[in-house]
Write a protein that holds these residues in place. Structure first.
Motif, PDB file in Angstrom:
ATOM      1  N   PHE A  44      75.803  -0.202  87.533  1.00  0.00           N
ATOM      2  CA  PHE A  44      76.599   0.459  86.389  1.00  0.00           C
ATOM      3  C   PHE A  44      75.706   1.576  85.790  1.00  0.00           C
ATOM      4  CE2 PHE A  44      79.459  -3.132  86.430  1.00  0.00           C
ATOM      5  CZ  PHE A  44      80.813  -2.166  86.674  1.00  0.00           C
ATOM      6  N   ALA A  55      82.214   0.360  82.950  1.00  0.00           N
ATOM      7  CA  ALA A  55      82.638  -1.162  83.353  1.00  0.00           C
ATOM      8  C   ALA A  55      84.010  -1.262  82.879  1.00  0.00           C
ATOM      9  CB  ALA A  55      81.619  -1.870  82.966  1.00  0.00           C
ATOM     10  N   ALA A  56      84.161  -0.798  81.731  1.00  0.00           N
ATOM     11  CA  ALA A  56      85.725  -0.887  80.842  1.00  0.00           C
ATOM     12  C   ALA A  56      86.495  -0.240  81.849  1.00  0.00           C
ATOM     13  CB  ALA A  56      85.728  -0.268  79.658  1.00  0.00           C
ATOM     14  N   TYR A  64      87.719  -2.138  85.029  1.00  0.00           N
ATOM     15  CA  TYR A  64      88.888  -3.108  84.554  1.00  0.00           C
ATOM     16  C   TYR A  64      89.941  -2.509  84.063  1.00  0.00           C
ATOM     17  CZ  TYR A  64      85.694  -7.404  85.422  1.00  0.00           C
ATOM     18  OH  TYR A  64      85.098  -8.245  86.185  1.00  0.00           O
ATOM     19  N   LEU A 121      79.962 -16.860  79.047  1.00  0.00           N
ATOM     20  CA  LEU A 121      79.540 -15.601  78.501  1.00  0.00           C
ATOM     21  C   LEU A 121      80.591 -14.878  77.616  1.00  0.00           C
ATOM     22  CD1 LEU A 121      77.375 -12.948  80.285  1.00  0.00           C
ATOM     23  CD2 LEU A 121      79.463 -12.278  78.714  1.00  0.00           C
ATOM     24  N   ILE A 125      74.786  -1.911  75.170  1.00  0.00           N
ATOM     25  CA  ILE A 125      74.143  -3.229  75.621  1.00  0.00           C
ATOM     26  C   ILE A 125      72.800  -2.936  76.235  1.00  0.00           C
ATOM     27  CG2 ILE A 125      73.991  -5.069  77.337  1.00  0.00           C
ATOM     28  CD1 ILE A 125      77.101  -5.237  77.149  1.00  0.00           C
ATOM     29  N   PRO A 160      84.075  -6.396  80.601  1.00  0.00           N
ATOM     30  CA  PRO A 160      83.118  -5.261  81.085  1.00  0.00           C
ATOM     31  C   PRO A 160      81.467  -5.771  80.649  1.00  0.00           C
ATOM     32  CG  PRO A 160      85.017  -4.361  80.140  1.00  0.00           C
ATOM     33  CD  PRO A 160      85.155  -5.830  80.083  1.00  0.00           C
ATOM     34  N   MET A 161      81.358  -6.207  79.469  1.00  0.00           N
ATOM     35  CA  MET A 161      80.196  -6.770  79.012  1.00  0.00           C
ATOM     36  C   MET A 161      79.681  -7.581  79.827  1.00  0.00           C
ATOM     37  SD  MET A 161      80.097  -7.038  74.789  1.00  0.00           S
ATOM     38  CE  MET A 161      81.721  -7.726  74.456  1.00  0.00           C
ATOM     39  N   LYS A 162      80.374  -8.516  80.408  1.00  0.00           N
ATOM     40  CA  LYS A 162      79.989  -9.676  81.141  1.00  0.00           C
ATOM     41  C   LYS A 162      79.374  -9.071  82.560  1.00  0.00           C
ATOM     42  CE  LYS A 162      81.674 -13.577  83.925  1.00  0.00           C
ATOM     43  NZ  LYS A 162      80.944 -14.676  83.758  1.00  0.00           N
ATOM     44  N   GLU A 163      79.898  -7.941  82.716  1.00  0.00           N
ATOM     45  CA  GLU A 163      79.493  -7.212  84.297  1.00  0.00           C
ATOM     46  C   GLU A 163      78.130  -6.628  84.017  1.00  0.00           C
ATOM     47  OE1 GLU A 163      80.920  -7.214  87.199  1.00  0.00           O
ATOM     48  OE2 GLU A 163      82.414  -8.245  86.609  1.00  0.00           O
ATOM     49  N   VAL A 164      77.876  -6.058  82.758  1.00  0.00           N
ATOM     50  CA  VAL A 164      76.839  -5.201  82.568  1.00  0.00           C
ATOM     51  C   VAL A 164      75.787  -6.414  82.109  1.00  0.00           C
ATOM     52  CG1 VAL A 164      75.556  -3.553  80.952  1.00  0.00           C
ATOM     53  CG2 VAL A 164      77.783  -3.084  81.678  1.00  0.00           C
ATOM     54  N   ILE A 165      75.960  -7.184  81.631  1.00  0.00           N
ATOM     55  CA  ILE A 165      74.867  -8.344  81.258  1.00  0.00           C
ATOM     56  C   ILE A 165      74.495  -8.966  82.570  1.00  0.00           C
ATOM     57  CG2 ILE A 165      74.474 -10.629  79.871  1.00  0.00           C
ATOM     58  CD1 ILE A 165      76.398  -9.306  77.815  1.00  0.00           C
ATOM     59  N   HIS A 166      75.380  -9.272  83.597  1.00  0.00           N
ATOM     60  CA  HIS A 166      75.088 -10.104  84.660  1.00  0.00           C
ATOM     61  C   HIS A 166      74.200  -8.788  85.446  1.00  0.00           C
ATOM     62  CE1 HIS A 166      76.948 -13.513  84.114  1.00  0.00           C
ATOM     63  NE2 HIS A 166      78.298 -13.115  84.099  1.00  0.00           N
ATOM     64  N   GLU A 167      74.465  -7.678  85.413  1.00  0.00           N
ATOM     65  CA  GLU A 167      73.851  -6.686  86.200  1.00  0.00           C
ATOM     66  C   GLU A 167      72.296  -6.527  85.782  1.00  0.00           C
ATOM     67  OE1 GLU A 167      76.186  -3.257  87.849  1.00  0.00           O
ATOM     68  OE2 GLU A 167      74.790  -2.098  86.897  1.00  0.00           O
TER      69      GLU A 167
END
Lengths: 147, 147, 147, 147, 147, 147, 147, 147, 147, 147
Positions: free
Chosen positions: E22, E37-38, E41, E85, E122, F99-106
């Motif tokens: 991302f 990312a939003a 989705y 999470l 983030i 979306p936060m989950k994706e970015v945090i995992h990345e």
């Protein structure tokens, strides 16, 4: 969300194709139109003879007889119905349920109205100020057994 | 869980003390016993005159008139009723709601049965095989307006 | 979770392909754009004539007429909507529902605003500080019948 | 189940005792009757001046000013309202929520109607076929910010 | 249960195939990685230009542009998230929601933080005792309108 | 429905009586105002020293120290908050949670942001187009342990 | 209702076909059998090396490596599990959750046991009166951070 | 929302007043501290002797013996716990419930771990990187009976 | 909504095709008909020998043996069953659950009736006033272990 | 959460004070102990004579007769019971509900077992391997009426 069984979809499609109303089917089966609509949604079970008559009237294969005769899992809808017509019956239960309970207990004692030994009719009452829906429910009173 | 309003508890206590049935009150008020039971649970609103007659019949203070005349928040119960008598009306909606919808649409077109311009009667039909509860609902058909 | 009916998906795809807005369809059908959007989601039912006009405008087969004319199970969404735009109407009901109830009872007496004999319009009001959405609901007042 | 805050009960009791309508209070406060009803239910917050005027009009102690000025936890009702009048607004959201979403997006782009920068009026439209409730909602359109 | 839209699955698959993060897409689109990312989705909507850039970067057909530009039904998850999470953000709302409400009211008066005129970033803050997640939310304060 | 603990009510009443803001208390306790608001709602626990300082500042009896020091059952609200300010944080979780989950995992790999080893600040950012609420969350990243 | 991911179904089918137990896989991967079962249900994420070893042991294509390595949405079940074995863990939380909270707070202060920095082992303890299941959970204590 | 029984409140208050820990009570009663905490919350039932010892240790009246001996309705909490410490056990059930089921079935066959013929211990394991909570559950395996 | 596993559908279809009743299968397997019906719905697990006998009796491929032998996720229905027959057992739990609890505690002490070390039989008792369903549940009493 | 009616609490307190078991009351009233326990929880209604006998046996005032004779709102518990003993009956319905439905339909045709014309007995069967609880339910079969 409500899931309409496949057999119901076949029955409704055939009924529409034949241009038949539930009132028409009433004379074919000798059963009330509401009961027949309940059978369409598999909320009621037919005898082999009733199933045969219905399928013939709808021009559907008699192979479907067992699908109309078997007992099914009843109860179609979401917990609180979203459809306005069905919801009004939920609302009647919410608003008039306890008052009905009081009156039934007063007339009959402790017990319930059966929803199994039960019939339900719908009639149209014409009225110049707006036609009216007349719903008649007739259920056996079941007193609580003591033991 | 259902919370019975305080005013309802006073009305029920007075009714029991006076030994009156809803049928007795029917002749006092000139209103159906189910409607009166709905008023007891504050699911219906009385006129000043009706409130006065009812309170006098029950031997209660006329100071309570405003508590019977005001509009209230309606709907008494839990989402799915646990009481078996009330539940049966929920079950009827679950099992026969969609069949009724089909028959009503067929007879009247797209619309609903009003639960406001609506009456509900309960009768006892004696029957040697077990008395029966007869519930008659009569609601105005409301067609969907287009615009 | 919301399930969009298949017919709705066809209608939306054709509308996008034709580059038509609901406002365009308003002039084709002589119906309000909100009502037409409700028809797209099968929350409203068309007459045969309306269905024909709509399908022709969208370049879709007239075989779909019956799918627009039939009565359907209404109510699209989850119990509490997650979509922010739709949720705001839920929030308005949560926050202003009881205040509206008070004002309506004061103006009209005990009863409700019909959601069936009902129209709903949406207008854009331009405003230099940010455009505004104007939603106008117009429903018949239904007084509670006594019996 | 809905819990009415204690301050609301005091306000409603005083209003009834004084025989005042929300329309009467509208001219006292220079605020709309719906907003005042929202204040009664503590879904809105008054300025000190508004609180003072209201309490004086109702003949209540000015000690209550802080209870009208403070911010409160908003949202009164059960998840799905059981009261028929309030439920109809839930039903409108269920049935017309998605159609409104389509029309708003078409007119304004992706975003929502604010329920905060928002006003709501109720009018009675007299009609020989039955008076009508006119609800006008006016909310700022908020476009989704990108970042 | 959460249903991931089909378009999201295509985007994620292409992103994995291209080996893009991302953060990489951030420089391609000139938008924040969380917003992107939003968009993946479909919780956000792209302009035609943004959609084109993204699809090109991912090596996907430009036929998908309309699927990225349209407004969608937002809100992905179950009522209470089961994923640990995501749940932590639910927990923060449960535990710190009311404290935040107090502080925001004290600083700003009665109103809310917009979740529409809103950005969310983030960052990773390296820390020898364990790296930290820094979430920055920036929303416009919306005061309650009075009317 | 939310139940505010009795101790919270005492603290809020004393704070109002003393005319203190959370910002004022921040300098008394040397703790952030959000943490102090969390302590008011008993979503956080004080040391004996902090409790003493707070009660003295509020002019309350030191007998309440144990009520501020004990661990409590956390989580205040209804499952889905009805209050618009708190709801927006629920909405952020619904819309931006994945979306936060994706970015945090990345950025961090599989794991979560702690809501325990966690701080939360709120700032007011003045802006001529409308002031903004800045919420900063800072939580330790916890990688999933394998075993 | 629980939806088992497709990848899980492939892994379980291959494991059954190979006649391997989780205990067998424990020696292949050098990871605990519970963690491996969690990986099967995609409640845990493997390193590339672990994924490769597992797929080779199961005779599955290495193309599946990315499906075992990616972070997933965790949490499998219905809100209240219906399966009796899983339900017992829900019951333990219902019955012993608060007692555990008291004891943990007494031993450690205010905070929680991490479910992320966490291991879980299951052992069979043979017993002539009936074998016993020994579940050992080991989670890092996380004290609430103050700020 | 959780309701703590009155007897529990008395026990906790007395324990605090006496400055006793559950570990202290462990040596008084010869029962594990978790079991004693469960007794405090009336999730467990004492023998007359245990009740007497406990009440004496706490300096409470022996009139309370019957309140500790009687069987009670067990299960304290909301359906999904909001308290973070208790929630983690819900999360463990959500994430590791099915993996535990697989491993237990593999080791024992079809059946469950009893939550009745069951013990639960909590130990503090000191660790320079952060102390750890060790929870040991020991339940009898119950194989499904066939008939 | 209930999802019937695919294997169940195969078993029921074959049973119907062969014209076998559960009573017939009882003599084939030497197991009670209720247990066999539970096996059909995969609420019970067969031994290899039982599975083989059953599949042979039904004329189905022995390849299905593993699908009858494996442990499954149990619990079929919605949270509150809508089917009237199944609902009555929910109602019995609602109405008689607490009375049964009292009587069981009085006879046995604190503990439960196992639903695992458990058998359930159904018999038809002919009666001129209407046949009766006799359900016999036999479960091991499990006393709460103390520790 | 379950709310025990006040009258139930009086009855239980008196029973405890008198040292009577339900089995003792069985011989006083000539009714089964389960039915008497149901009466205690006001899930059953007594005749005046039964109420008198019971109150005399318990040493309670006969003024309470009307509180035992009236019909009540039945159903005590939460939607899904948290108490382990009561939950097991919920579990039996979840796991064995559909199998029972199949066997009852096979033996009786389409219909239900009445929970009103119904008795329920509990017996203790001593067994060296652990005593067993024997629950016998005996309900009239009600065939669906056709109309």
């Amino acid at each position: 969300m409500m899931t309409i069984p496949e057999i119901s979809q076949k029955l409704f499609a055939a009924k529409k194709a034949k241009g038949l109303s539930f009132a028409d089917l009433e004379s074919v089966l000798g059963r009330d139109e509401v009961w027949i609509a309940a059978l369409f949604y598999r909320q009621a079970s037919a005898s082999e003879e009733e199933a045969t008559k219905l399928l013939e009237a709808l021009g559907l294969s008699l192979d479907l007889v067992p699908e109309l005769v078997s007992s099914t899992v009843k109860g179609l809808g979401p917990i609180v119905p979203t459809d306005p017509l069905v919801y009004r019956f939920y609302e009647i239960m919410q608003v008039y349920g306890m008052p009905m309970k009081e009156v039934i207990h007063e007339k009959f004692g402790d017990g319930i109205m059966s929803a199994i030994d039960f019939t339900l009719d719908i009639e149209k009452v014409e009225d110049p100020k707006g036609d009216r829906v007349l719903v008649t429910m007739n259920g056996k009173f079941l007193p609580y057994k003591k033991w």
